[in-house]
Design a protein around this motif. Structure first.
Motif, PDB file in Angstrom:
ATOM      1  N   ASN A   1      13.448  48.764 -65.843  1.00 22.96           N
ATOM      2  CA  ASN A   1      14.327  48.447 -64.723  1.00 22.96           C
ATOM      3  C   ASN A   1      14.723  47.147 -64.573  1.00 22.96           C
ATOM      4  O   ASN A   1      14.622  46.513 -64.672  1.00 22.96           O
ATOM      5  CB  ASN A   1      14.354  49.546 -63.859  1.00 22.96           C
ATOM      6  CG  ASN A   1      14.188  50.289 -63.787  1.00 22.96           C
ATOM      7  OD1 ASN A   1      13.128  51.493 -63.575  1.00 22.96           O
ATOM      8  ND2 ASN A   1      15.230  51.335 -63.742  1.00 22.96           N
ATOM      9  N   SER A   2      16.663  47.032 -64.454  1.00 23.29           N
ATOM     10  CA  SER A   2      17.194  45.597 -64.665  1.00 23.29           C
ATOM     11  C   SER A   2      16.350  44.845 -63.246  1.00 23.29           C
ATOM     12  O   SER A   2      15.931  44.658 -62.162  1.00 23.29           O
ATOM     13  CB  SER A   2      18.582  45.142 -64.095  1.00 23.29           C
ATOM     14  OG  SER A   2      19.077  44.468 -63.554  1.00 23.29           O
ATOM     15  N   GLY A   3      15.638  43.460 -64.248  1.00 22.04           N
ATOM     16  CA  GLY A   3      15.241  42.762 -63.240  1.00 22.04           C
ATOM     17  C   GLY A   3      13.588  42.137 -62.674  1.00 22.04           C
ATOM     18  O   GLY A   3      12.734  42.166 -62.130  1.00 22.04           O
ATOM     19  N   ARG A   4      13.254  44.185 -63.970  1.00 18.70           N
ATOM     20  CA  ARG A   4      11.647  43.791 -62.834  1.00 18.70           C
ATOM     21  C   ARG A   4      10.895  43.923 -64.883  1.00 18.70           C
ATOM     22  O   ARG A   4      11.287  43.926 -65.736  1.00 18.70           O
ATOM     23  CB  ARG A   4      11.715  46.030 -62.581  1.00 18.70           C
ATOM     24  CG  ARG A   4      12.907  45.681 -61.608  1.00 18.70           C
ATOM     25  CD  ARG A   4      12.463  45.285 -60.153  1.00 18.70           C
ATOM     26  NE  ARG A   4      10.902  45.410 -59.423  1.00 18.70           N
ATOM     27  CZ  ARG A   4      10.480  45.421 -58.727  1.00 18.70           C
ATOM     28  NH1 ARG A   4      11.093  44.278 -58.057  1.00 18.70           N
ATOM     29  NH2 ARG A   4       9.521  45.736 -58.194  1.00 18.70           N
ATOM     30  N   GLY A   5       9.406  44.599 -64.155  1.00 20.81           N
ATOM     31  CA  GLY A   5       8.297  44.163 -64.630  1.00 20.81           C
ATOM     32  C   GLY A   5       8.245  46.534 -66.479  1.00 20.81           C
ATOM     33  O   GLY A   5       9.577  46.510 -65.471  1.00 20.81           O
ATOM     34  N   LEU A   6       8.047  45.616 -67.855  1.00 25.09           N
ATOM     35  CA  LEU A   6       8.048  47.039 -68.190  1.00 25.09           C
ATOM     36  C   LEU A   6       6.978  47.868 -67.508  1.00 25.09           C
ATOM     37  O   LEU A   6       6.389  47.715 -66.959  1.00 25.09           O
ATOM     38  CB  LEU A   6       8.015  46.726 -70.057  1.00 25.09           C
ATOM     39  CG  LEU A   6       8.602  45.439 -70.190  1.00 25.09           C
ATOM     40  CD1 LEU A   6       9.154  44.518 -69.843  1.00 25.09           C
ATOM     41  CD2 LEU A   6       8.263  46.332 -72.180  1.00 25.09           C
ATOM     42  N   VAL A   7       7.356  49.349 -67.585  1.00 19.45           N
ATOM     43  CA  VAL A   7       6.786  50.530 -67.382  1.00 19.45           C
ATOM     44  C   VAL A   7       6.277  51.346 -68.689  1.00 19.45           C
ATOM     45  O   VAL A   7       7.515  51.530 -69.161  1.00 19.45           O
ATOM     46  CB  VAL A   7       7.958  51.468 -66.799  1.00 19.45           C
ATOM     47  CG1 VAL A   7       6.388  52.660 -66.406  1.00 19.45           C
ATOM     48  CG2 VAL A   7       7.077  50.391 -65.040  1.00 19.45           C
TER      49      VAL A   7
ATOM     50  N   GLY B   1       3.430  43.095 -64.336  1.00 13.67           N
ATOM     51  CA  GLY B   1       3.850  43.124 -63.202  1.00 13.67           C
ATOM     52  C   GLY B   1       5.128  42.661 -63.482  1.00 13.67           C
ATOM     53  O   GLY B   1       5.808  43.381 -64.520  1.00 13.67           O
ATOM     54  N   SER B   2       5.524  42.748 -61.961  1.00 11.19           N
ATOM     55  CA  SER B   2       6.858  43.334 -61.206  1.00 11.19           C
ATOM     56  C   SER B   2       8.100  42.301 -62.199  1.00 11.19           C
ATOM     57  O   SER B   2       8.950  41.570 -62.667  1.00 11.19           O
ATOM     58  CB  SER B   2       7.454  42.941 -60.079  1.00 11.19           C
ATOM     59  OG  SER B   2       7.034  44.254 -59.774  1.00 11.19           O
ATOM     60  N   GLY B   3       6.992  40.748 -62.308  1.00  9.47           N
ATOM     61  CA  GLY B   3       7.924  39.699 -63.312  1.00  9.47           C
ATOM     62  C   GLY B   3       7.933  38.308 -61.959  1.00  9.47           C
ATOM     63  O   GLY B   3       8.206  38.738 -61.353  1.00  9.47           O
TER      64      GLY B   3
END
Lengths: 114, 108
Positions: free
Chosen positions: B38-44, A106-108
């Motif tokens: 990417n900054s402040g996001r989840g992992l891909v 998820g995006s966190g």
């Protein structure tokens, strides 16, 4: 496109509050995970689940609990939030045994406890 | 202790150059995975290499695995400014254990 959705991007809570972080996936994945990410400490596994109503402790479960009543939803619960739980929380899911598949994150949720 | 540990912690290069990041782990694994954040996001998820594989390619990404040295490397060729991100390896034994990542900055 497959998705893992975390209910909040940013959350501010007070010390002592009970906090619920929700995670929903639409891929029919068996496995779901909660990590926290802190600078210098990497991603640390809090809890994970390989099936509905099943949970296992990760590396840092203290102060947390989880709930998985339905396959698609995995909730992280902070029973009594403390300032040292201020962190970025990441939910992930994977298919099957997880051994030969990548995780979808998820995006966190960036949680601040004041 | 962490299973996946990346090196270097930070890397700064010019657009068009290649970027190489390394990962070390401590015990036998089922597979090793590389992720981008990417900054402040989840992992891909970028790429997965199984323990019986030595090299794998995906577009501009090349991953190698040396199980005797318990190490892996991620090579990004012909880097672009959009490749600026943090890169993590995850050593998988049932569940994944991540390091603190390599922060890559690609200058235009």
């Amino acid at each position: 496109d497959v998705k893992v959705t975390q209910s909040s991007r940013y959350l501010v809570k007070r010390t002592g509050e009970k906090v619920f972080l929700e995670c929903v996936q639409d891929m029919d994945h068996e496995n779901m995970f909660w990590y926290r990410q802190d600078p210098g400490l990497g991603l640390r596994l809090i809890y994970f689940s390989y099936d509905v109503k099943m949970k296992e402790k990760g590396d840092i479960p203290e102060g947390y609990s989880v709930s998985r009543e339905k396959k698609e939803r995995f909730s992280l619960i902070l029973e009594s939030a403390s300032t040292n739980q201020t962190s970025m929380y990441l939910c992930a899911s994977s298919s099957g045994s997880g051994v030969y598949y990548g995780y979808t994150f998820g995006s966190g949720t960036r949680l601040t406890v004041v | 202790s962490q299973q996946g540990e990346e090196d270097p912690q930070a890397l700064s290069i010019q657009e068009g150059e290649n970027a190489t990041m390394n990962c070390s782990y401590k015990t036998s694994i089922n597979n090793l995975q590389w992720y981008r954040q990417n900054s402040g996001r989840g992992l891909v998820h970028l790429i997965l290499i199984r323990s019986n594989e030595r090299e794998k390619h995906s577009g501009r990404l090349r991953v190698t695995l040396d199980t005797s040295k318990k190490s892996s490397s991620l090579l990004i060729t012909a880097s672009r400014a959009a490749d600026t991100a943090s890169y993590f390896c995850a050593a998988v034994i049932g569940k994944s254990t991540f390091g603190d990542g390599t922060t890559l900055t690609v200058k235009p």
